[in-house]
Design a protein around this motif. Structure first.
Motif, PDB file in Angstrom:
ATOM      1  N   ASN A 228       0.815  -1.202   0.000  1.00 52.73           N
ATOM      2  CA  ASN A 228       0.000   0.000   0.000  1.00 52.73           C
ATOM      3  C   ASN A 228       0.852   1.257   0.000  1.00 52.73           C
ATOM      4  OD1 ASN A 228      -2.793   0.875  -0.044  1.00 52.73           O
ATOM      5  ND2 ASN A 228      -2.324   1.874   1.905  1.00 52.73           N
ATOM      6  N   ARG A 231       1.606   1.815  -3.564  1.00 56.02           N
ATOM      7  CA  ARG A 231       0.370   2.233  -4.237  1.00 56.02           C
ATOM      8  C   ARG A 231       0.027   3.678  -3.876  1.00 56.02           C
ATOM      9  NH1 ARG A 231      -4.438   3.745  -3.920  1.00 56.02           N
ATOM     10  NH2 ARG A 231      -4.155   4.057  -1.682  1.00 56.02           N
ATOM     11  N   ASP A 299      -7.289   1.937  -0.778  1.00 55.06           N
ATOM     12  CA  ASP A 299      -7.210   1.161  -2.005  1.00 55.06           C
ATOM     13  C   ASP A 299      -8.634   0.872  -2.481  1.00 55.06           C
ATOM     14  OD1 ASP A 299      -6.320  -0.394  -4.102  1.00 55.06           O
ATOM     15  OD2 ASP A 299      -5.021  -1.656  -2.881  1.00 55.06           O
ATOM     16  N   LYS A 338      -3.571  -1.856  -5.723  1.00 58.62           N
ATOM     17  CA  LYS A 338      -2.442  -2.699  -5.379  1.00 58.62           C
ATOM     18  C   LYS A 338      -2.536  -4.006  -6.160  1.00 58.62           C
ATOM     19  CE  LYS A 338      -2.648  -3.804  -1.175  1.00 58.62           C
ATOM     20  NZ  LYS A 338      -2.658  -3.765   0.298  1.00 58.62           N
TER      21      LYS A 338
END
Length: 997
Positions: A228, A231, A299, A338
């Motif tokens: 993450n 990302r 996300d 992700k």
């Protein structure tokens, strides 16, 4: 009108005229006079005034200089246009064509060239299928809202006009290979973009996204790393530089705290004022809004109302979404997700609930680090017949492509071998079947060329910190001489102090915000903890506040950093003594040791682990730490401010090892301070010791050769590509036997049928190892060996960029092409067929492909005292060369000496030119470097192969390097021919690819 007004009028006239010349330069004075008469009468448009203003503003980057820099650079980079008279972009000839169109005189041209020099940079290399052009300059210019915003942001960040123009060109090369989002036909394009490790690939795909959105793509999915943290870094970058404040706020009042609940960045990101501002909602400016389906903190999650979120309003309900009447009024959706099985499963599940519109939706999938997780690595031998079994992420990407029939897939990587070895016959996989684009090495980037002395002819004693990259930046770690870890840590403190010293003297401190050292020695987490404890103890015992500690740092600065900075950064502030640097050492020590610990271990697998490290370089004001870790430091994780690297970990795959090269990247203001401590004698196995520095050089040469071959084959022949992406795998080479290009389960079989090499070296290395084959090969060389006389000839070679020449002694002979081909055709090799692609080419040089009359044989002769000379089958005495085979392999690591190869290439080059220089060889003469090689590196090895002045033909490898003349090519100019395995033809062992006959 006063002087100030006159100056402003001059700028206004130039701005208006240049604004009308975006497509092509024209007679500047003519249009300037007309403009001034109408809008700014009395303006001094004299050339002398223009020149004086340019000279003045070139020092400060004033508005007139900026205006002309932007225009000239745009013309320099423009694709072929009628006005350019067939001149190539980024050349002096192109600039001259622009000046001619502008009708500028010689004096003004000199001033402009000095102030705004031509950026002689390489463009992107494109290997692609034929495609229908759709992304024209006119179409790109007509819809460029987000690209212009991104371009403006890059200028604010300090990008040069040449860098922006280069990005414009490279991103356009990608977008024009995608399918037209307005077209009726449903088609997907798949491509791969190859950059360099830590070289700004994100900048390229941000540019691609901007242009694709402007062109009409309305769903963008970015696969942004496996953590993450990675990302979120990508999400923030897109939000800040492309999507912008208005799209993030979505109508919320930035001054009303209640309306900002749930909106990221506002209030907790100090860079929020620097986020792109569009001047209002884009949809209110005849553009379109962007809706983010992910945020910095979140996300992709299952949508509560998936259908509504992906529902696109149509202005004309009876027409499909991709029709221009609907497409350019619809908002776009962007998500950064992700590469995680659960996340992608949620996305796939939601898309399955959306009906109708997906078939009309132009979508773009950007796969960052596409050789990681995305490639299918399941073993084909275990598949059920007729069924492809996929690994999790590969399967989910395949499902995305099936659900979005108008989706275009672009993979981004610095290590492309795994991607180009994907089966091209699997239509549902990610093989880049439509295009493969190699990005140029960006300006200011520190790569392999900055740490290795590639092709240097300077002897060891001649190399200095001024002319040797290795001397300047690399510090080897050898067994028996200590591990140099304390020295590396001292270097980290000294370089931190030097950065603070420079920041205090006017150098922008942006590049110095973070200061890091990386220690990468093992993949085992237990080792990391032990090493971190050791480094932490060393830190507290280093005595950086004591007299002894300062004496140690002073000695290191004087012996290492002072001479390197003097030679390579004389234009930057540098202390004249350690006493001047000493106060900054104290400050650097405090910053590194802040929080009570100078060391951070980076080896976790979870997002939670990385969150607690506080290593978000975007959100943390200063990271001054020593990072210890393994694999997690080697992929995707950008270590900002990396200045000192301590590296001792081995790996068996080239792409894995290359991704560990975190010391590659941009180092503005401190290139001279970068140091690499790297193992020169590291254990690969119990019986094998390897040189990591040489390993990096070898794999970098593999990649550079790959790029060079792509560039060589990218030139169109009769308007058609020489090769397509499916024919690329045979171009992948391997310099070291223990480092494979990629994992074995990522590679498929391909055979190179023919290689044509006009003016290029042919250097086979896989010679037989058994004495019987060696004897037979040596016997076959007898007719050519007899052609040598004992007269030594000095052969000149270029020694450096100054143009100075040196010489080496050699025996020479001239033989016909038929005589040489007769010998080469009968040779035996360690691997069957290894020389066949080259031999097929050479066999055609008898008039069928082109004509080569003869060959100049050059046998370089050694001059050192321990040289060994011997007769080979009755020849005149020849110097026996010492070479070693790669461990466990039949191939030698190299054959020709650098200076010998340079001399041969220079002969071929001069012969091909119509110049006053007297060519040593004719235009239809090739050059062959001949080496009687004895295996081993010691003098005793060579002497053991000689008896009474005669070399044992069973112990001699007759090795060679051939360079055909540049004329040795036919009018088709084709360079390669292939055969390759393809799953679409499973019954054929080898199936023919595109014919070149």
């Amino acid at each position: 009108m006063g002087k100030a007004d006159m100056t402003d009028a001059l700028l206004a006239v130039h701005a208006e005229v240049l604004n009308g010349m975006k497509a092509s330069p024209r007679h500047f004075e003519k249009f300037a006079v007309l403009t001034a008469e109408e809008d700014f009468p009395g303006t001094d448009l004299g050339e002398e005034t223009f020149r004086a203003r340019l000279v003045e503003e070139a020092l400060t980057g004033g508005p007139l200089f900026t205006l002309w820099s932007r225009s000239l650079t745009a013309w320099d980079f423009a694709e072929e246009s009628p006005w350019a008279l067939a001149t190539a972009p980024r050349t002096d000839e192109r600039r001259t064509a622009a000046y001619d169109r502008l009708r500028f005189g010689a004096d003004l041209r000199k001033v402009l060239d000095a102030a705004i020099p031509v950026a002689h940079t390489a463009g992107a290399t494109v290997i692609a299928k034929e495609h229908t052009p759709w992304y024209t300059a006119e179409r790109a210019s007509a819809r460029s809202f987000y690209w212009r915003a991104y371009e403006s942001k890059l200028r604010d960040k300090g990008w040069s006009e040449a860098s922006i123009a280069g990005l414009d060109e490279a991103s356009r090369a990608v977008v024009e290979r995608l399918c037209d989002p307005e077209q009726r036909a449903v088609r997907q394009a798949k491509g791969l973009v190859v950059g360099y490790v830590q070289s700004g690939k994100t900048a390229n795909f941000t540019g691609v996204i901007a242009k694709a959105l402007d062109a009409g793509y309305r769903l963008v999915i970015v696969l942004g790393g496996t953590l993450n943290l990675l990302r979120a870094q990508t999400q923030r970058r897109l939000d800040m530089e492309l999507i912008g404040q208005e799209n993030i706020l979505r109508g919320a009042d930035p001054t009303d705290l209640d309306s900002l609940v749930g909106i990221d960045y506002v209030g907790d990101d100090t860079d929020w004022p620097q986020f792109v501002q569009h001047g209002g909602r884009p949809s209110a400016q005849r553009a379109f809004d962007i809706e983010r389906l992910t945020t910095r903190e979140k996300d992709y999650k299952s949508l509560d109302q998936g259908i509504r979120t992906l529902e696109f309003e149509k202005r004309e309900p009876t027409l499909p979404l991709h029709d221009p009447a609907n497409l350019h009024h619809a908002a776009a959706r962007v998500m950064v997700v992700k590469k995680n099985k659960l996340v992608l499963e949620k996305l796939v599940k939601d898309l399955k609930q959306v009906h109708g519109v997906l078939g009309e939706l132009p979508a773009l999938i950007i796969d960052d680090e596409s050789d990681q997780a995305s490639v299918n690595t399941s073993n084909p031998e275990k598949w059920q017949k007729g069924a492809t079994e996929r690994t999790a992420i590969n399967k989910l990407i395949s499902q995305l492509l099936q659900l979005l029939p108008r989706a275009q897939y672009i993979g981004y990587t610095a290590t492309p071998f795994a991607n180009v070895f994907v089966d091209p016959g699997d239509a549902q996989d990610i093989f880049p079947s439509d295009f493969l684009i190699s990005l140029p090495r960006p300006e200011g980037y520190m790569g392999v060329q900055d740490f290795h002395d590639l092709d240097s002819t300077l002897k060891g004693a001649e190399r200095t910190v001024a002319n040797s990259q290795q001397k300047a930046h690399v510090r080897g770690i050898r067994s028996g001489t200590g591990d140099r870890l304390q020295e590396a840590m001292d270097s980290f403190v000294v370089t931190g102090a030097l950065k603070l010293f420079r920041a205090d003297r006017g150098i922008p401190d942006g590049p110095f915000r973070h200061h890091t050292m990386l220690v990468h020695q093992s993949v085992r987490t237990n080792d990391h903890a032990e090493l971190a404890l050791r480094i932490n103890s060393m830190w507290h015992q280093a005595g950086y506040t004591s007299t002894e500690g300062h004496a140690r740092l002073a000695a290191l600065w004087a012996a290492d950093f002072a001479p390197v900075s003097s030679a390579r950064a004389a234009d930057l502030p540098n202390p004249v003594s350690y006493d001047e640097l000493r106060p900054y050492v104290s400050r650097a020590r405090q910053l590194i040791g802040a929080g009570g610990n100078a060391v951070v271990i980076v080896n976790g697998d979870t997002d939670k682990y990385f969150e607690q490290l506080d290593l978000d370089f975007d959100r943390t004001p200063h990271v001054w730490k020593i990072l210890v870790g393994g694999t997690k430091l080697s992929r995707g994780f950008t270590v900002e401010g990396l200045t000192v690297t301590y590296y001792r970990r081995t790996a068996r795959q080239a792409d894995t090892l290359m991704q560990m090269g975190r010391w590659f990247g941009f180092r503005p203001g401190y290139r001279d301070l970068v140091r690499l401590y790297i193992g020169r004698e590291e254990q690969l196995t119990k019986k094998t010791t390897v040189d990591l520095y040489e390993a990096f050089e070898a794999i970098c040469q593999d990649e550079e050769l790959f790029r060079q071959q792509l560039a060589q084959y990218a030139e169109l022949v009769d308007g058609k590509p020489q090769v397509t992406p499916s024919q690329v795998p045979p171009l992948v080479g391997q310099h070291l036997p223990w480092i494979k290009p990629s994992a074995r389960n990522k590679m498929f079989n391909a055979e190179l049928v023919e290689v044509r090499s006009p003016g290029k070296p042919i250097e086979p290395a896989a010679y037989p190892t058994d004495s019987a084959s060696l004897r037979r090969n040596t016997e076959r060389w007898r007719p050519l060996l007899e052609a040598f006389s004992s007269q030594r000839t000095p052969v000149a070679y270029p020694a450096g960029p100054t143009g100075a020449s040196r010489t080496f002694p050699a025996l020479t002979a001239s033989v016909s092409h038929a005589e040489l081909l007769s010998v080469l055709s009968g040779l035996e090799w360690a691997r069957e067929g290894i020389f066949r692609p080259h031999l097929r080419y050479l066999a055609q040089l008898d008039g069928r492909l082109a004509t080569v009359d003869d060959w100049l044989l050059i046998a370089p002769q050694a001059v050192q005292d321990d040289r060994v000379e011997a007769s080979v089958l009755g020849s005149v005495p020849l110097s026996l060369a010492r070479r070693s085979r790669q461990e466990g392999k039949s191939s030698f690591s190299r054959i020709a000496g650098v200076e010998h190869k340079k001399a041969a290439l220079q002969m071929i080059e001069v012969a091909a030119l119509e110049s006053d220089r007297s060519p040593v060889v004719g235009a239809r003469t090739g050059v062959a470097l001949i080496y009687p090689v004895v295996e081993g590196t010691e003098e005793a090895d060579v002497r053991a192969a000689v008896s009474r002045g005669n070399a044992d033909p069973a112990k001699v490898v007759m090795a060679f390097t051939l360079i055909p003349p540049k004329s040795a090519i036919d009018s088709s100019r084709r360079l390669v021919r292939f055969q390759a395995k393809d799953s679409r033809n499973e019954d054929d062992a080898i199936v023919s690819a595109t014919s070149v006959e």
